[in-house]
Design a protein around this motif. Structure first.
Motif, PDB file in Angstrom:
ATOM      1  N   GLN A   1       0.898  -1.218   0.044  1.00 15.27           N
ATOM      2  CA  GLN A   1       0.001   0.114   0.017  1.00 15.27           C
ATOM      3  C   GLN A   1       0.772   1.339  -0.122  1.00 15.27           C
ATOM      4  O   GLN A   1       0.503   2.319  -0.475  1.00 15.27           O
ATOM      5  CB  GLN A   1      -0.989   0.018   1.083  1.00 15.27           C
ATOM      6  N   ASN A   2       2.100   1.090   0.338  1.00 13.53           N
ATOM      7  CA  ASN A   2       3.184   2.491   0.446  1.00 13.53           C
ATOM      8  C   ASN A   2       4.036   2.214  -0.482  1.00 13.53           C
ATOM      9  O   ASN A   2       4.996   3.009  -0.419  1.00 13.53           O
ATOM     10  CB  ASN A   2       3.590   2.631   2.108  1.00 13.53           C
ATOM     11  N   SER A   3       3.941   1.624  -1.602  1.00 14.62           N
ATOM     12  CA  SER A   3       4.895   1.528  -2.716  1.00 14.62           C
ATOM     13  C   SER A   3       4.673   2.265  -4.043  1.00 14.62           C
ATOM     14  O   SER A   3       4.950   1.567  -5.031  1.00 14.62           O
ATOM     15  CB  SER A   3       4.941  -0.222  -2.892  1.00 14.62           C
ATOM     16  N   GLN A   4       4.237   3.289  -3.722  1.00 20.56           N
ATOM     17  CA  GLN A   4       3.498   4.105  -4.989  1.00 20.56           C
ATOM     18  C   GLN A   4       4.832   4.526  -5.733  1.00 20.56           C
ATOM     19  O   GLN A   4       4.870   4.644  -7.095  1.00 20.56           O
ATOM     20  CB  GLN A   4       2.998   5.492  -4.571  1.00 20.56           C
ATOM     21  N   ASP A   5       6.104   4.612  -5.313  1.00 21.37           N
ATOM     22  CA  ASP A   5       7.398   4.989  -5.922  1.00 21.37           C
ATOM     23  C   ASP A   5       8.066   4.032  -6.334  1.00 21.37           C
ATOM     24  O   ASP A   5       8.927   4.324  -7.361  1.00 21.37           O
ATOM     25  CB  ASP A   5       8.294   5.660  -4.812  1.00 21.37           C
ATOM     26  N   VAL A   6       7.591   2.738  -6.177  1.00 25.96           N
ATOM     27  CA  VAL A   6       8.188   1.575  -6.996  1.00 25.96           C
ATOM     28  C   VAL A   6       6.924   0.625  -7.437  1.00 25.96           C
ATOM     29  O   VAL A   6       6.975  -0.603  -7.295  1.00 25.96           O
ATOM     30  CB  VAL A   6       9.031   0.695  -5.997  1.00 25.96           C
ATOM     31  N   SER A   7       6.017   1.550  -8.082  1.00 18.53           N
ATOM     32  CA  SER A   7       4.667   0.736  -8.220  1.00 18.53           C
ATOM     33  C   SER A   7       4.921  -0.814  -9.311  1.00 18.53           C
ATOM     34  O   SER A   7       4.312  -1.633  -9.153  1.00 18.53           O
ATOM     35  CB  SER A   7       3.682   1.608  -8.848  1.00 18.53           C
ATOM     36  N   GLY A   8       5.947  -0.394 -10.164  1.00 19.17           N
ATOM     37  CA  GLY A   8       5.910  -1.524 -11.319  1.00 19.17           C
ATOM     38  C   GLY A   8       6.751  -2.489 -10.529  1.00 19.17           C
ATOM     39  O   GLY A   8       6.324  -3.928 -10.663  1.00 19.17           O
ATOM     40  N   LEU A   9       7.645  -2.410  -9.550  1.00 19.08           N
ATOM     41  CA  LEU A   9       8.289  -3.653  -8.896  1.00 19.08           C
ATOM     42  C   LEU A   9       7.361  -4.178  -7.995  1.00 19.08           C
ATOM     43  O   LEU A   9       7.211  -5.331  -7.847  1.00 19.08           O
ATOM     44  CB  LEU A   9       9.574  -3.103  -8.238  1.00 19.08           C
ATOM     45  N   ALA A  10       6.383  -3.328  -7.075  1.00 16.06           N
ATOM     46  CA  ALA A  10       5.410  -3.906  -6.104  1.00 16.06           C
ATOM     47  C   ALA A  10       4.422  -4.884  -7.021  1.00 16.06           C
ATOM     48  O   ALA A  10       3.987  -5.624  -6.576  1.00 16.06           O
ATOM     49  CB  ALA A  10       4.974  -2.691  -5.455  1.00 16.06           C
ATOM     50  N   GLY A  11       4.015  -4.191  -8.414  1.00 17.53           N
ATOM     51  CA  GLY A  11       3.188  -4.946  -8.927  1.00 17.53           C
ATOM     52  C   GLY A  11       3.609  -6.228  -9.386  1.00 17.53           C
ATOM     53  O   GLY A  11       2.556  -7.283  -9.420  1.00 17.53           O
ATOM     54  N   ARG A  12       4.712  -6.519  -9.690  1.00 22.78           N
ATOM     55  CA  ARG A  12       5.336  -7.654 -10.289  1.00 22.78           C
ATOM     56  C   ARG A  12       5.510  -8.802  -9.098  1.00 22.78           C
ATOM     57  O   ARG A  12       5.279  -9.975  -9.234  1.00 22.78           O
ATOM     58  CB  ARG A  12       6.499  -7.561 -10.771  1.00 22.78           C
ATOM     59  N   LEU A  13       5.787  -8.206  -7.739  1.00 22.40           N
ATOM     60  CA  LEU A  13       6.071  -9.010  -6.555  1.00 22.40           C
ATOM     61  C   LEU A  13       4.975  -9.174  -5.789  1.00 22.40           C
ATOM     62  O   LEU A  13       5.058  -9.945  -4.792  1.00 22.40           O
ATOM     63  CB  LEU A  13       7.299  -8.493  -6.011  1.00 22.40           C
ATOM     64  N   GLY A  14       3.899  -8.310  -6.040  1.00 18.40           N
ATOM     65  CA  GLY A  14       2.827  -8.355  -5.086  1.00 18.40           C
ATOM     66  C   GLY A  14       2.090  -9.781  -4.903  1.00 18.40           C
ATOM     67  O   GLY A  14       1.879 -10.208  -3.653  1.00 18.40           O
ATOM     68  N   PRO A  15       1.632 -10.220  -5.909  1.00 18.39           N
ATOM     69  CA  PRO A  15       1.020 -11.622  -5.905  1.00 18.39           C
ATOM     70  C   PRO A  15       1.825 -12.582  -5.082  1.00 18.39           C
ATOM     71  O   PRO A  15       1.238 -13.243  -4.182  1.00 18.39           O
ATOM     72  CB  PRO A  15       0.957 -11.913  -7.296  1.00 18.39           C
ATOM     73  N   GLN A  16       3.102 -12.868  -5.217  1.00 22.31           N
ATOM     74  CA  GLN A  16       3.664 -13.695  -4.383  1.00 22.31           C
ATOM     75  C   GLN A  16       4.162 -13.283  -3.145  1.00 22.31           C
ATOM     76  O   GLN A  16       4.313 -14.361  -2.404  1.00 22.31           O
ATOM     77  CB  GLN A  16       5.131 -14.307  -5.368  1.00 22.31           C
ATOM     78  N   LEU A  17       4.185 -12.215  -2.911  1.00 25.20           N
ATOM     79  CA  LEU A  17       4.317 -11.935  -1.434  1.00 25.20           C
ATOM     80  C   LEU A  17       3.154 -12.077  -0.775  1.00 25.20           C
ATOM     81  O   LEU A  17       3.085 -12.362   0.524  1.00 25.20           O
ATOM     82  CB  LEU A  17       4.545 -10.130  -1.482  1.00 25.20           C
ATOM     83  N   ARG A  18       2.027 -11.968  -1.430  1.00 26.74           N
ATOM     84  CA  ARG A  18       0.774 -12.214  -0.665  1.00 26.74           C
ATOM     85  C   ARG A  18       0.599 -13.666  -0.227  1.00 26.74           C
ATOM     86  O   ARG A  18      -0.311 -14.013   0.572  1.00 26.74           O
ATOM     87  CB  ARG A  18      -0.594 -11.874  -1.610  1.00 26.74           C
ATOM     88  N   GLU A  19       1.131 -14.447  -1.233  1.00 24.92           N
ATOM     89  CA  GLU A  19       1.015 -15.825  -0.785  1.00 24.92           C
ATOM     90  C   GLU A  19       1.890 -16.213   0.436  1.00 24.92           C
ATOM     91  O   GLU A  19       1.572 -17.439   1.017  1.00 24.92           O
ATOM     92  CB  GLU A  19       1.822 -16.748  -2.041  1.00 24.92           C
ATOM     93  N   LEU A  20       2.916 -15.343   0.918  1.00 25.39           N
ATOM     94  CA  LEU A  20       3.375 -15.766   2.087  1.00 25.39           C
ATOM     95  C   LEU A  20       2.354 -15.680   3.538  1.00 25.39           C
ATOM     96  O   LEU A  20       2.486 -16.329   4.561  1.00 25.39           O
ATOM     97  CB  LEU A  20       4.190 -14.726   2.549  1.00 25.39           C
TER      98      LEU A  20
END
Length: 295
Positions: free
Chosen positions: A272-291
């Protein structure tokens, strides 16, 4: 220029510092301006915290000592009390530029002895940073005193808040702050390691990593708003709507389910606080949520 409570002209009245200086300091300390130092700082006390008046007396004495040391070509008051700011709980920070040929180890050794003899200060630790070394002391009244020394006259970082004591305020380029990418990346590493620690049954280590990931997420929020990021100094200045969800990322116990819940909440706070790295957060978000789905 810092104006102390004593007249600045009195700074010239103290003898120059040299080996054995403290042994000859009696007449100077007997003067009205110094008579209270031993009584309020060095003696046994029932009060566990310093007063503003005590902090001022210690500061004024350190200013006198720095003026008298020929190895110091510049000095400034920095930290939270610079510019007449700070509060009842602010510690004391002074920084100095060393003359050419002055050995920083000798200066540190001499000042450590002086603070121990005059204030009963305890040297806690040193923190080297670039060409500067910080030496941290604690007085019996729990006043923290940070002294830093930098070779040469460029002893102030650009943008630093300070009150010049003497010498020239020549500034050096500051160290570059951590980037949003680095801050986000560290949070990801902490989250992955927290997941592994839970699986290994290393619950204290998991708690440490979850808390570290949460702090990195808050640092990202501060970076986005140009707030201070080091040591949590900007966290309390974040908007309420940013801070309120973070409470769910606080680890309430070392129970497995609690740790997993806090881990999942930390993932969401980070994304939610990754606006400045939105591209990176978008790519990694799904697998991070799997944690959050512990395996």
């Amino acid at each position: 220029m810092l104006r102390t409570r004593n007249e600045e002209a009195s700074l010239e009245d103290c003898p120059r510092i040299f080996p054995g200086f403290l042994d000859l300091l009696g007449p100077c300390l007997a003067s009205p301006s110094h008579a209270g130092l031993y009584e309020t700082v060095g003696r046994e006390r029932d009060i566990v915290m310093f007063t503003v008046e005590e902090r001022d007396r210690v500061r004024n004495r350190l200013v006198q000592m720095s003026h008298a040391d020929p190895r110091l070509v510049a000095g400034a008051l920095v930290g939270s009390t610079a510019g007449g700011q700070g509060d009842r709980w602010s510690d004391l920070d002074l920084t100095f530029g060393l003359a050419d040929g002055a050995a920083v180890d000798d200066v540190l050794a001499d000042w450590t002895v002086r603070l121990a003899n005059e204030f009963q200060a305890v040297h806690i630790f040193d923190l080297p940073h670039l060409s500067t070394i910080y030496r941290v002391f604690l007085l019996p009244n729990n006043l923290q005193v940070d002294l830093s020394f930098t070779p040469g006259s460029k002893f102030l970082a650009k943008g630093l808040k300070y009150d010049l004591l003497f010498g020239n305020a020549l500034e050096r380029d500051p160290a570059k702050p951590a980037s949003a990418e680095q801050t986000f990346g560290l949070a990801v590493v902490y989250l992955l390691h927290a997941h592994a620690c839970i699986a290994r049954g290393r619950m204290w280590e998991a708690e440490y990593c979850i808390s570290a990931a949460r702090d990195q997420a808050l640092m990202l929020a501060c970076l986005h708003r140009s707030l201070k990021t080091s040591y949590g100094r900007g966290f309390d200045d974040l908007p309420r709507e940013i801070l309120q969800p973070v409470t769910g990322a606080l680890v309430g116990s070392l129970e497995k389910t609690e740790l997993i819940q806090a881990l999942g909440r930390s993932v969401e706070v980070l994304l939610q606080n990754s606006q400045d790295v939105s591209g990176l957060a978008g790519r990694l978000g799904p697998q991070l949520r799997e944690l959050k789905s512990y395996q």
